[in-house]
Design a protein around this motif. Structure first.
Motif, mmCIF file in Angstrom:
data_model
loop_
_atom_site.group_PDB
_atom_site.id
_atom_site.type_symbol
_atom_site.label_atom_id
_atom_site.label_comp_id
_atom_site.label_asym_id
_atom_site.label_seq_id
_atom_site.Cartn_x
_atom_site.Cartn_y
_atom_site.Cartn_z
ATOM 1 N N ILE A 1 28.985 70.202 24.240
ATOM 2 C CA ILE A 1 29.842 69.702 25.322
ATOM 3 C C ILE A 1 30.277 70.888 26.164
ATOM 4 O O ILE A 1 30.714 71.907 25.624
ATOM 5 N N GLU A 2 30.151 70.720 27.464
ATOM 6 C CA GLU A 2 30.467 71.838 28.357
ATOM 7 C C GLU A 2 31.158 71.320 29.612
ATOM 8 O O GLU A 2 30.831 70.228 30.087
ATOM 9 N N PHE A 3 32.108 72.081 30.123
ATOM 10 C CA PHE A 3 32.762 71.706 31.383
ATOM 11 C C PHE A 3 32.214 72.557 32.514
ATOM 12 O O PHE A 3 31.939 73.738 32.331
ATOM 13 N N GLN A 4 32.109 71.922 33.694
ATOM 14 C CA GLN A 4 31.734 72.667 34.892
ATOM 15 C C GLN A 4 32.665 72.249 36.015
ATOM 16 O O GLN A 4 33.342 71.213 35.907
ATOM 17 N N ASP A 5 32.653 73.015 37.088
ATOM 18 C CA ASP A 5 33.419 72.642 38.274
ATOM 19 C C ASP A 5 34.901 72.463 37.929
ATOM 20 O O ASP A 5 35.532 71.468 38.282
ATOM 21 N N LEU B 1 40.933 72.764 30.625
ATOM 22 C CA LEU B 1 40.293 72.139 29.456
ATOM 23 C C LEU B 1 40.850 70.716 29.280
ATOM 24 O O LEU B 1 42.021 70.534 28.944
ATOM 25 N N ASP B 2 40.000 69.724 29.542
ATOM 26 C CA ASP B 2 40.386 68.309 29.453
ATOM 27 C C ASP B 2 39.967 67.791 28.072
ATOM 28 O O ASP B 2 38.830 67.382 27.875
ATOM 29 N N SER B 3 40.897 67.816 27.127
ATOM 30 C CA SER B 3 40.503 67.485 25.742
ATOM 31 C C SER B 3 40.128 66.015 25.582
ATOM 32 O O SER B 3 39.247 65.669 24.801
ATOM 33 N N ALA C 1 45.327 73.600 29.064
ATOM 34 C CA ALA C 1 44.655 72.572 28.267
ATOM 35 C C ALA C 1 45.575 71.377 28.152
ATOM 36 O O ALA C 1 46.784 71.532 28.018
ATOM 37 N N GLU C 2 44.990 70.184 28.253
ATOM 38 C CA GLU C 2 45.851 69.008 28.132
ATOM 39 C C GLU C 2 45.257 67.966 27.210
ATOM 40 O O GLU C 2 44.043 67.861 27.090
#
Ligand code: C5P
Length: 227
Positions: free
Chosen positions: A70-74, A36-38, A127-128
């Motif tokens: 907002i969504e993260f992929q890969d 998780l890239d905040s 998470a960062e």
């Protein structure tokens, strides 16, 4: 101590260019965690502000942030803002210049934090980002605070920008980072600081792999110690 594979939360904080994104992404791959890239989420919201020519504290921007998806992929490499891939756009100098101003607005932080906590509740994550160890996941199983000198951080960010063919000088990157540090550390809401129980790692003279190995060893030793 929770076991990796049940549900574990590793939170990493630190200033711009301290290496937290790269480190977190590699650890996610090594340990099979969701990344998780905040910062990317605050950057995506900044794209909304720039496109809409909206002030950071405008009600219009707040409404758009509330309504956006907002969504993260890969594994965190791709970020979708309302289903559009904005992974490259969020790294442009225009976003770098505006993001700290957008991220200091409490209403915007509140919405983004809710989203982060929801993702964190879905499974094991690393998470960062600033405030991850203090506000978003204060009960994280592991907390790390990465730091490095301003010059070293600017060199790292410059190399990253050059890989993306962005033309900018080291002095300009250093000035931008100094300015962003100042804003992040002195803002009234969720300022950047190390949590009292975070392990502080100075990465100035360390390679990414050395930092990754240190964190993985800490996590795995604690896991073994708990069995
Ligand atoms: O980590 P990154 O440099 O991508 O973050 C961009 C900006 O987003 C930071 O300078 C900070 O202003 C904001 N940010 C934040 N809280 C976070 C992550 C990022 O305020 N958890």
């Amino acid at each position: 101590m929770k076991k990796i594979g049940s549900q574990v939360t590793i939170a990493i904080d630190g200033p711009a260019g301290s290496g937290k994104s790269t480190v977190a992404r590699r650890i996610a791959e090594k340990l099979g965690l969701l990344y998780l890239d905040s910062g990317a989420m605050y950057r995506a919201v900044t794209v909304l502000a720039i496109r809409g020519k909206l002030a950071a504290d405008s009600p219009e921007l707040f409404e758009q942030v509330k309504a956006c998806h907002i969504e993260f992929q890969d594994n965190g490499k791709t970020i979708l803002l309302n289903a559009e891939d904005v992974s490259r756009q969020i790294r442009t100098p225009a976003v770098n210049r505006r993001v700290a101003d957008v991220a200091k607005i409490p209403e915007i932080r509140h919405e983004i934090v809710k989203h982060q906590q929801r993702i964190g509740g879905e499974g094991s994550i690393i998470a960062e980002g600033r405030d991850l160890t203090t506000i978003v996941f204060p009960n994280a199983d592991f907390k790390f605070y990465l730091d490095a000198s301003v010059t070293e951080r600017a060199k790292r960010r410059l190399a990253e920008l050059q890989r993306q063919n962005v033309e900018i000088t080291l002095a300009a990157v250093e000035a931008e980072i100094t300015d962003r540090d100042e804003k992040d550390k002195t803002r009234a809401h969720s300022p950047l600081r190390a949590a009292d129980d975070a392990i502080i790692l100075d990465t100035t003279d360390k390679t990414i792999n050395e930092v990754v190995d240190l964190i993985v060893a800490t996590v795995c030793n604690a896991e073994i110690g708990s069995k």
